[in-house]
Design an enzyme around this catalytic site. Structure first.
Site, PDB file in Angstrom:
ATOM      1  N   HIS B 114       0.820  -1.226   0.000  1.00 22.24           N
ATOM      2  CA  HIS B 114       0.000   0.000   0.000  1.00 22.24           C
ATOM      3  C   HIS B 114       0.849   1.270   0.000  1.00 22.24           C
ATOM      4  O   HIS B 114       0.320   2.370   0.040  1.00 22.24           O
ATOM      5  CB  HIS B 114      -0.934   0.023   1.214  1.00 22.24           C
ATOM      6  CG  HIS B 114      -1.964  -1.062   1.197  1.00 22.24           C
ATOM      7  ND1 HIS B 114      -2.838  -1.237   0.138  1.00 22.24           N
ATOM      8  CD2 HIS B 114      -2.252  -2.050   2.085  1.00 22.24           C
ATOM      9  CE1 HIS B 114      -3.620  -2.292   0.393  1.00 22.24           C
ATOM     10  NE2 HIS B 114      -3.277  -2.802   1.563  1.00 22.24           N
ATOM     11  N   ASP B 153      -2.653 -10.453  -2.747  1.00 22.28           N
ATOM     12  CA  ASP B 153      -3.162 -10.037  -1.436  1.00 22.28           C
ATOM     13  C   ASP B 153      -4.651  -9.727  -1.586  1.00 22.28           C
ATOM     14  O   ASP B 153      -5.107  -9.326  -2.651  1.00 22.28           O
ATOM     15  CB  ASP B 153      -2.404  -8.794  -0.980  1.00 22.28           C
ATOM     16  CG  ASP B 153      -2.721  -8.408   0.462  1.00 22.28           C
ATOM     17  OD1 ASP B 153      -1.925  -8.766   1.341  1.00 22.28           O
ATOM     18  OD2 ASP B 153      -3.756  -7.738   0.688  1.00 22.28           O
ATOM     19  N   HIS B 155      -6.318  -7.333  -0.375  1.00 21.11           N
ATOM     20  CA  HIS B 155      -6.525  -5.907  -0.566  1.00 21.11           C
ATOM     21  C   HIS B 155      -5.866  -5.467  -1.867  1.00 21.11           C
ATOM     22  O   HIS B 155      -4.810  -5.974  -2.233  1.00 21.11           O
ATOM     23  CB  HIS B 155      -5.926  -5.121   0.595  1.00 21.11           C
ATOM     24  CG  HIS B 155      -6.469  -5.505   1.937  1.00 21.11           C
ATOM     25  ND1 HIS B 155      -5.934  -6.539   2.665  1.00 21.11           N
ATOM     26  CD2 HIS B 155      -7.503  -5.005   2.664  1.00 21.11           C
ATOM     27  CE1 HIS B 155      -6.607  -6.655   3.806  1.00 21.11           C
ATOM     28  NE2 HIS B 155      -7.576  -5.751   3.823  1.00 21.11           N
ATOM     29  N   ASP B 242      -4.277 -13.003   3.124  1.00 25.05           N
ATOM     30  CA  ASP B 242      -5.518 -12.637   3.785  1.00 25.05           C
ATOM     31  C   ASP B 242      -6.751 -13.013   2.973  1.00 25.05           C
ATOM     32  O   ASP B 242      -7.856 -12.606   3.294  1.00 25.05           O
ATOM     33  CB  ASP B 242      -5.527 -11.147   4.148  1.00 25.05           C
ATOM     34  CG  ASP B 242      -4.897 -10.296   3.080  1.00 25.05           C
ATOM     35  OD1 ASP B 242      -4.611 -10.823   1.984  1.00 25.05           O
ATOM     36  OD2 ASP B 242      -4.682  -9.105   3.326  1.00 25.05           O
TER      37      ASP B 242
END
Lengths: 557, 451
Positions: B114, B153, B155, B242
């Site tokens: 991120h 991931d 996200h 995740d």
């Protein structure tokens, strides 16, 4: 007052020494040839020593033998029955390739929580099958059994007293590594009878000579183990290099970080002592390709020594890695570094003319005189040792660490001195000193360094303790401690309890409390968080009584 | 009774940073990889012949500034843990580039995907983009590389997307839970790259509840065909964990075996750990599965205790949605040149503005960006950023393949940028691998509580 006796059975020689406890001097020294009968040559060396010191004055006798190492190397093992509980993870087929292995149900997770229960009727069937086949020794290993041994204990409940020996992996090591633990349990069972018989034989013989002192065997970590305990014989493998390192420690005059080089005929062993503390292998000893969880001194054996083959290929000189026999001067087939020493007049042995003759083609190919070629060969040998030593130190310095503090501020070793031991060590000093670029010392009794190491090594122990206060469990597998703890059980509590258990264990292993120094090697503490709430703590401690010596050898080189 | 031999030589940096946390109960805390450590040590994975553990190296400020403008300064925002975690990625990257191993796994934390070019503090648990810092280091050491970063991931990898937005040599594909249902709320098919790298950013937003079947479908029917066409020298997997059905922060249904199979099909040269916060129930098994799959070993016994066949079942609607999405995205990828003409045509510059929030640092910033649409290179990028109450700064990036014309423009922009107007001015001269800086932090700035 009194004497410590050390007997070291090496590949070619069996050495014995008696160290005078009050003066720290070597009171007796014996060298006999190693024969196929390890018991016979051990006794020959012991008898040689007992001729020179009064039996009543003997305080301890310690044997360092290649019995176990040889048995593993030649595959002369008693085939054990193997029971594994592997749980999820790597395919366990690489462990089940022995003839009598049963993978049974039962699985634990990383916190020692049961995933799959054991099936008692299945265990009973396996046990019956072993008995039917005449299997007399059995090894049992479960993944995460150190965190929760109940599945291994369930096997014990059914199998106990029905076999001559039952090896449960959680008793052998509390460190993580299921395959190594299973392999160690397997070897421990496979070696039990041979090891036990050897202990009976030497005990009878030693007592027969009127020596009442305790008997010990040297382990791979340089520590002594009481012979009468007859536990895990696999731990006595690779005691030779360990004896050499402990001997170097007893005889060193240098402080700080030092290299120990044991130069033999076929190989040179490289190790390190840091303020008298030998470095340990990270995961355990490798014995003839078996990766075990046996605590072992960190040692690198390289295939160069006094009897290495010397040859020139396309103008390139090589020393080792093969050994084709003795030096040419002593009747061997090919030129060796020992011949070079004889040619240069550094070593008065054998037939110098034969050595010169063997060196002629080498000198010719290198366009050098025979003397120059001899010098070149000895430098080459020393350079090879120096290069491998550098790799060894780099390896030590690149050991993984898992915290920022250790990574940024961790200590990097840099040896400042070297100690040479082994039969011909003294002769190589100038060459090794030049190649290493640090001062080199050869102690007076370097030719029997191993026996000295055996004579003076103390008992060593390791325990791995884990407390999971969220589950309320405490385990110290090596001490056989499994109990419930309250939620407020702290790191301080664990440290105190671990050290107490270590002391109890030490006493039961015959450790004298004088000079007893337990130490914490690693400790870590984490919050256990489930969902978004802290439910407890996870504390872990690795503590040891480190391998060390009972006394220094006081005579200087 | 001998350990198995890896079919594929694999290097691993395991750096769990057991002494670092964002805060005590934060998902990114000390024991995140504790149970993973226990599992992989108990498995004896580092004893497998052909699996080699490497120590992490330490990334440097230069390595970071090749990618990032750190505000108020690298010293203030980048901590040791970040230099080590990026250094861990670099260490496995080097092992692969040198040919010591065929594949590498950076099992490190803290994560980085991120982190955008401008770093003002923590954003989505990340400070610096560890994949980008590694990749730009490898490009400096080993020359031009055509690279694909596949971010799996849960996200959206918005930071990596932003760093490589305008780079035609770095294909970025992100598979993630639909941004309408999860942080950071981006990663839609329309996000397709800047003028210099149009069609090299590809997003696959997936419905909540997507299971093994859906992930593998997207790998087979979208990712692999695009890789076949793109022909990267290096494939990097941002291996967030995740998507696991037990993850507390997300809503997907991938299993440990699903992860292993995804890794096997993707066969990345490098996998870098990103998120994943089911630290007890998922990570020990997922990491074991990924490592075994990378090393070419059997993964059929990697079954997490919570597993049952139902956990990974996805709806028919999801099947259909993913099929249509993959078809649409393949179409867009294949027609990217026509789409480029429609979007940028014959404009000389592409200008955008956006707002960015560094969540955990609590800093909002406004960015104005201008990229030259260049026929000879990806084009110079000028980025002005303003964070009210903090600073106003300027980042000039001349890409690795920057042409003389763009270089002139970058140099002029740097010469003309005034420290009256901006606090820090950074010029990344990538072809020469140097950064130039003017100005610097003002001492009066207050920093976030995390720093």
């Amino acid at each position: 007052m009194g004497y410590y006796i050390g007997i070291d059975v090496g590949g070619t020689h069996t050495d014995g020494v008696a160290v005078d406890v009050s003066t720290g001097s070597v009171a007796a020294k014996v060298k006999v040839e190693t024969s196929l009968d390890l018991y016979a040559c051990s006794m020959e060396a012991l008898e040689g020593i007992l001729e020179k010191v009064p039996t009543k004055e003997v305080k301890r006798v310690l044997f360092s033998t290649t019995l176990v190492t040889n048995a593993v190397a030649t595959g002369t093992l008693e085939p054990p029955g193997l029971i594994l509980m592997a749980g999820p993870g790597m395919n366990p087929s690489f462990l089940t390739d022995t003839p009598d292995c049963h993978l049974i149900s039962g699985a634990m997770d990383h916190r020692g929580r049961e995933i799959v229960p054991v099936d008692k009727s299945e265990i009973a069937r396996v046990v019956d099958n072993f008995l039917l086949k005449g299997i007399a020794v059995v090894a049992v290993a479960g993944k995460f059994s150190g965190r929760n041994p109940s599945h291994e204990l369930a096997v014990k409940e059914i199998a106990a007293d029905r076999f001559d020996y039952l090896s449960l992996s959680h008793n052998l090591s509390g460190a993580l590594n299921f395959p190594r633990r299973a392999i160690t349990a397997y070897l421990s069972a496979a070696l039990w009878r041979r090891h036990s018989n050897f202990i009976s034989a030497i005990t009878r013989a030693v007592r027969g000579h009127g020596v009442e002192a305790p008997l010990y065997l040297l382990q791979a970590d340089g520590g002594a183990a009481l012979a009468e305990s007859r536990e895990n014989g696999a731990e006595t493998a690779l005691s030779g290099p360990a004896a050499s390192i402990m001997g170097a420690d007893a005889m060193r005059s240098f402080e700080g970080e030092l290299l120990t080089l044991d130069i033999g005929g076929t190989t040179t062993d490289i190790a390190m002592l840091i303020d008298g503390v030998p470095l340990l292998e990270q995961h355990g000893a490798t014995i003839s390709g078996y990766k075990t969880q046996i605590r072992s001194l960190y040692n690198r054996s390289i295939p160069v020594g006094g009897d290495s083959e010397v040859k020139v290929d396309d103008g390139v000189l090589t020393v080792g890695p093969k050994r084709r026999g003795k030096a040419a001067a002593l009747g061997g087939p090919l030129p060796t570094p020992t011949d070079a020493l004889i040619i240069l007049g550094r070593y008065a042995k054998g037939d110098a003319d034969r050595a010169r003759k063997a060196f002629e083609p080498i000198a010719k190919e290198l366009s050098l005189t025979i003397e120059e070629a001899s010098e070149r060969v000895l430098s080459k040998l020393a350079e090879t040792i120096a290069r491998e030593t550098e790799n060894f130190v780099n390896e030590v310095n690149s050991r993984p660490v898992y915290t920022i503090r250790e990574l940024l501020h961790g200590h990097k070793v840099a040896p400042t001195h070297a100690l040479l031991v082994g039969g011909p060590a003294r002769l190589f000093v100038p060459y090794v000193e030049e190649a290493l670029g640090i001062p080199v010392e050869v102690p007076r009794h370097s030719d029997v360094a191993n026996a000295i190491g055996a004579a003076v090594s103390r008992v060593s122990l390791e325990v791995n303790a884990t407390a999971d206060t969220s589950k309320g469990d405490l385990s110290i597998p090596e001490a056989g401690v499994y109990r419930k703890v309250k939620s407020n059980y702290s790191m301080g509590n664990l440290e105190k309890e671990t050290l107490k258990e270590l002391e109890t264990l030490a006493r039961s292993h015959g450790v004298t409390m004088r000079g007893y120094q337990p130490e914490v090697l690693e400790s870590e503490s984490f919050n256990i968080i489930e969902g978004y709430a802290r439910t407890g703590s996870f504390h872990r401690i690795r503590a040891q009584v480190r391998p060390s010596i009972l006394c220094k050898i006081k005579e200087s080189g | 009774m001998k350990f198995p031999k890896a079919g594929v030589k694999t290097g691993v940096v395991f750096f769990p940073a057991f002494d670092w946390a964002i805060s005590a109960n934060h998902p990114e805390r000390e024991e995140r990889l504790l149970y993973t450590r226990d599992q992989i040590f108990e498995e004896g994975l580092f004893d497998v012949e052909g699996i080699t553990e490497y120590p992490p190296s330490l990334a440097t400020v230069e390595d970071v500034e090749r990618v990032h403008l750190c505000l108020p300064s690298p010293e203030k925002v980048v901590t040791s843990s970040h230099y080590i975690s990026a250094g861990g990625a670099i260490a496995v990257g080097e092992a692969v580039m040198k040919g010591e191993v065929e594949r590498g796994f950076a099992l490190v934390r803290p994560p980085g995907h991120h982190a955008t070019r401008v770093v003002r503090g923590l954003r989505g648990f990340c400070v610096i983009n560890i994949e980008a810092v590694m990749l730009e280091y490898l490009r400096k050491q080993y020359g031009p590389l055509r690279v694909a970063i596949i971010d799996t991931d849960c996200h959206h990898g918005d930071g990596t997307q932003e760093v490589y937005w305008n780079d035609p040599d770095t294909l970025f594909i992100s598979l993630h839970q639909d941004g309408r249902t999860l942080y950071p709320g981006t990663g839609f098919p329309s996000e397709f790259g800047g003028p210099g790298g149009y069609g090299a950013t590809l997003n696959i937003p997936m419905p909540p509840g997507t299971g093994d079947k859906g992930y593998l479908y997207v790998i087979d029917n979208f990712v692999l065909p695009v890789l076949e066409d793109f022909k990267p020298d290096l494939v990097i997997n941002s291996a967030g964990q995740d998507n696991h059905f037990s993850d507390p922060l997300t809503n997907m249904s991938l299993t440990a075996k699903g992860y292993a199979e995804l890794t096997r099909r993707l066969s990345p040269h490098l996998a870098v750990l990103e998120g994943g916060y089911s630290v007890q129930s998922a990570l020990p098994y997922v990491n074991t599965g990924i490592l075994l799959a990378l090393a070419g070993l059997d993964t059929s016994n990697v079954i997490e205790p919570l597993y049952s066949p139902e956990v990974s079942v996805q709806s028919k609607k999801t099947d259909e949605f993913l099929k249509e999405l993959c078809e649409m995205m393949l179409y867009r990828y294949e027609n990217r040149e026509n789409l480029f003409e429609e979007s940028f045509g014959d404009k000389e510059y592409h200008e955008t503005t956006k707002n960015l929030f560094h969540d955990e640092a609590g800093i909002s910033e406004h960015q104005r960006e201008k990229t030259r649409i260049c026929r000879d290179c990806p084009g110079v990028t000028l980025l002005a950023t303003s964070a009210p109450g903090y600073s106003e700064d300027y980042l000039i990036t001349l890409p690795l393949r920057g042409c003389p014309r763009c270089r002139r423009e970058a140099e002029e922009a740097f010469a003309n940028a005034s420290t009256e107007e901006f606090d820090t001015i950074l010029f990344q001269d990538r072809p020469n691998d140097v950064t130039y800086k003017k100005g610097g932090p003002k001492p009066t700035h207050t920093r976030s509580r995390w720093l």
